[in-house]
Design an enzyme around this catalytic site. Structure first.
Site, PDB file in Angstrom:
ATOM      1  N   SER A 130       0.826  -1.214   0.000  1.00 59.17           N
ATOM      2  CA  SER A 130       0.000   0.000   0.000  1.00 59.17           C
ATOM      3  C   SER A 130       0.854   1.254   0.000  1.00 59.17           C
ATOM      4  O   SER A 130       1.930   1.282   0.579  1.00 59.17           O
ATOM      5  CB  SER A 130      -0.912   0.029   1.226  1.00 59.17           C
ATOM      6  OG  SER A 130      -1.652   1.231   1.210  1.00 59.17           O
ATOM      7  N   GLU A 191      -9.982   2.098   4.065  1.00 58.61           N
ATOM      8  CA  GLU A 191      -9.672   3.227   3.160  1.00 58.61           C
ATOM      9  C   GLU A 191     -10.968   3.771   2.526  1.00 58.61           C
ATOM     10  O   GLU A 191     -11.202   4.985   2.502  1.00 58.61           O
ATOM     11  CB  GLU A 191      -8.701   2.717   2.085  1.00 58.61           C
ATOM     12  CG  GLU A 191      -8.444   3.631   0.910  1.00 58.61           C
ATOM     13  CD  GLU A 191      -7.609   2.918  -0.172  1.00 58.61           C
ATOM     14  OE1 GLU A 191      -6.512   2.437   0.150  1.00 58.61           O
ATOM     15  OE2 GLU A 191      -8.062   2.857  -1.334  1.00 58.61           O
TER      16      GLU A 191
HETATM   17  C1  6PG Z   1      -3.246   1.342  -1.703  1.00 56.36           C
HETATM   18  C2  6PG Z   1      -4.573   1.449  -2.415  1.00 56.36           C
HETATM   19  C3  6PG Z   1      -4.575   0.793  -3.748  1.00 56.36           C
HETATM   20  C4  6PG Z   1      -5.936   0.775  -4.451  1.00 56.36           C
HETATM   21  C5  6PG Z   1      -6.508   2.106  -4.777  1.00 56.36           C
HETATM   22  C6  6PG Z   1      -7.722   2.085  -5.671  1.00 56.36           C
HETATM   23  O1  6PG Z   1      -3.266   0.835  -0.593  1.00 56.36           O
HETATM   24  O2  6PG Z   1      -2.222   1.787  -2.225  1.00 56.36           O
HETATM   25  O3  6PG Z   1      -5.541   0.823  -1.635  1.00 56.36           O
HETATM   26  O4  6PG Z   1      -4.146  -0.520  -3.551  1.00 56.36           O
HETATM   27  O5  6PG Z   1      -5.822   0.081  -5.625  1.00 56.36           O
HETATM   28  O6  6PG Z   1      -6.830   2.764  -3.607  1.00 56.36           O
HETATM   29  O7  6PG Z   1      -8.787   1.345  -5.167  1.00 56.36           O
HETATM   30  P1  6PG Z   1     -10.243   1.518  -5.796  1.00 56.36           P
HETATM   31  O8  6PG Z   1     -10.068   1.608  -7.295  1.00 56.36           O
HETATM   32  O9  6PG Z   1     -11.020   0.297  -5.434  1.00 56.36           O
HETATM   33  O10 6PG Z   1     -10.807   2.765  -5.222  1.00 56.36           O
END
Ligand code: 6PG
Length: 469
Positions: A130, A191
């Site tokens: 992440s 998130e």
């Molecule tokens: C992270 C994010 C990432 C995720 C985006 C988009 O931890 O860096 O969680 O992994 O892909 O946030 O997620 P969505 O397209 O489902 O909003």
């Protein structure tokens, strides 16, 4: 002279893969990248700025150029592509080599891949990464799952590339099987919840408080200087300062109010339902993305369902303070829900999750990093088996001191016709969890009435059925 052999290989040199690989190079390891795109493969050598690096489009060359036992990471889109890459790699790798999937893979797929590769004596790790592109480049939070033996093969590299908080790396072995992907999935659920809560705060401040973009920036920047300090609050403040490059005004006002999703939030909700663990704020966030997608229906309904709402005159400063308290309250409930789900999944799936370690590695590098996570870490350090974060004495105090403001803010939003699904469910979760006598006795009575499903009693042991009149 023999050919140079490389320490670490990456399949997929898109933004995440390239950045992660360059981060590995920065930490003193020689790297090799594989991508079907010639340009990307060639670029990695220049981007490594003199550090030992190579790019190739040929899988055989790629595998042959790695030191054994090989360490090969995949940062390719989750789903079928991961299986396709693994199957191609199987032609060239040897027993003892390690494949690491760093994408947002569905944990069920990870369990399947682990079993498949175990048969072939190939080590496999399902690793949550992440922090977006910047995190991958300069320090992400890393959530590895699989066998401890496999983890130990890359532990040093992952510790080196991860974000650090107070000198501690934001990576730790999460547990067996798909533990890493499961933890990352729930990270994303939290998130979603935090992002939706921030969006609702924006709606309230903008439409009840009539804050301008400059004032919104100031409000979120102020939150970020206090106990709400977090990556998501920080970027929210910054967003209100971004001018539109394609026209006049601020960019935020030109962005269509339809939020897309890749599925990890939805998986969190679905899986929580399967385990019977309530995560209503995460559910609300997923639902709101769904409602946001109904743009044309919403526009048509705006005419048909027009109602009179009242917006009382408010003191802007007071509203900013109230919303800040409500955000703090709701963020806590969102973390509480996600962590309760993780604790349950750990029991159900025998992951052996260490809740304190999860809070520790989420303090830096990841999207949900926040000052609150150090407090959460301390809560789990004091009580590893904490049934719910909300009943930790320090968190109970934080919730008790902000719940009245949360109620007040939701009432204002209701009167103004502003939807606060995430805030309202956060408050309802708190109220339901602290209610020793919910009205679900009526639901049991109804079930027995129409379906003879039986019920239990408060005054004696046993299972009962009544012939209802
Ligand atoms: C992270 C994010 C990432 C995720 C985006 C988009 O931890 O860096 O969680 O992994 O892909 O946030 O997620 P969505 O397209 O489902 O909003």
């Amino acid at each position: 002279m023999s050919e140079q052999l490389y320490d670490f290989g990456m399949v997929g040199l898109g933004v995440m893969g390239r950045n992660f690989l360059l981060n590995v190079a920065d930490n003193g390891y020689s790297i090799i990248g594989l991508d079907t795109d010639k340009g990307r493969a060639a670029a990695i050598e220049a981007e490594a700025e003199g550090k030992p690096a190579k790019g190739t489009t040929d899988m055989k060359t790629f595998v042959a150029a790695l030191k054994t036992p090989r360490k090969i990471m995949l940062l390719v889109p989750a789903g079928k592509i991961v299986d396709a890459v693994i199957n191609s790699l199987l032609e060239f790798v040897e027993p003892g080599d390690l494949i690491i999937d760093g994408g947002n893979s569905f944990f069920v797929d990870t369990d399947r891949r682990l079993a498949h590769l175990k048969d072939k004596k190939i080590d496999f790790l399902g690793v949550g990464v992440s922090g977006g592109a910047k995190g991958a480049r300069f320090g992400p939070s890393i959530m590895p799952g699989g066998t401890k033996r496999a983890y130990n093969k890359v532990r040093k590299i992952l510790e080196a590339v991860s974000a650090k908080v107070g000198g501690e790396p934001c990576v730790a072995y999460m547990g067996k099987g798909s533990a890493g992907n499961y933890v990352k999935m729930v990270h994303n659920g939290i998130e979603y919840a935090m992002m939706q809560l921030l969006a609702e705060s924006y709606d309230i401040l903008k439409h009840i408080g009539r804050l301008s973009n400059a004032e919104l920036h100031a409000a979120f920047a102020k939150y970020n200087r206090g106990r709400l300090r977090s990556f998501l609050v920080e970027i929210t403040a910054a967003i209100f300062q971004q001018e539109d490059e394609l026209g006049k005004g601020m960019l935020i006002d030109k962005i269509l109010d339809k939020a897309k999703q890749k599925g990890t939030g939805k998986w969190t909700s679905q899986n929580a339902m399967d385990f019977g663990i309530p995560v209503p704020t995460i559910d609300a966030a997923v639902t709101m993305r769904g409602i946001s997608a109904l743009k044309s229906e919403r526009e048509a309904a705006a005419e048909v369902l027009k109602v009179r709402t009242s917006k009382a005159k408010v003191d802007k400063n007071q509203l900013v303070k109230t919303v800040g308290d409500a955000l703090y309250f709701a963020f806590i409930t969102a973390y509480a829900q996600g962590l309760a789900l993780l604790a349950d999944a750990s029991r159900e799936k025998k992951y052996g999750l260490d809740m304190e370690a999860i809070a520790r590695i989420w303090r830096g590098g990841c999207i949900i990093r926040a000052a609150l996570l150090e407090d959460i870490r301390q809560a789990y350090s004091a009580q590893p088996e904490l049934p719910n974060l909300m009943v930790d004495p320090a968190f109970a105090k934080k919730l008790r001191s902000t719940q009245a403001a949360t109620r007040g803010m939701i009432k204002q939003a209701i009167d103004a016709g502003i939807p606060t699904l995430a805030f309202s469910t956060s408050l309802a979760y708190f109220d339901a969890y602290r209610d020793g006598r919910l009205p679900l006795n009526l639901v049991q009575a109804q079930r027995d009435h129409f379906g003879s499903h039986t019920y239990e009693r408060t005054d004696r042991e046993g299972i009962f059925h009544t012939e209802w009149k």
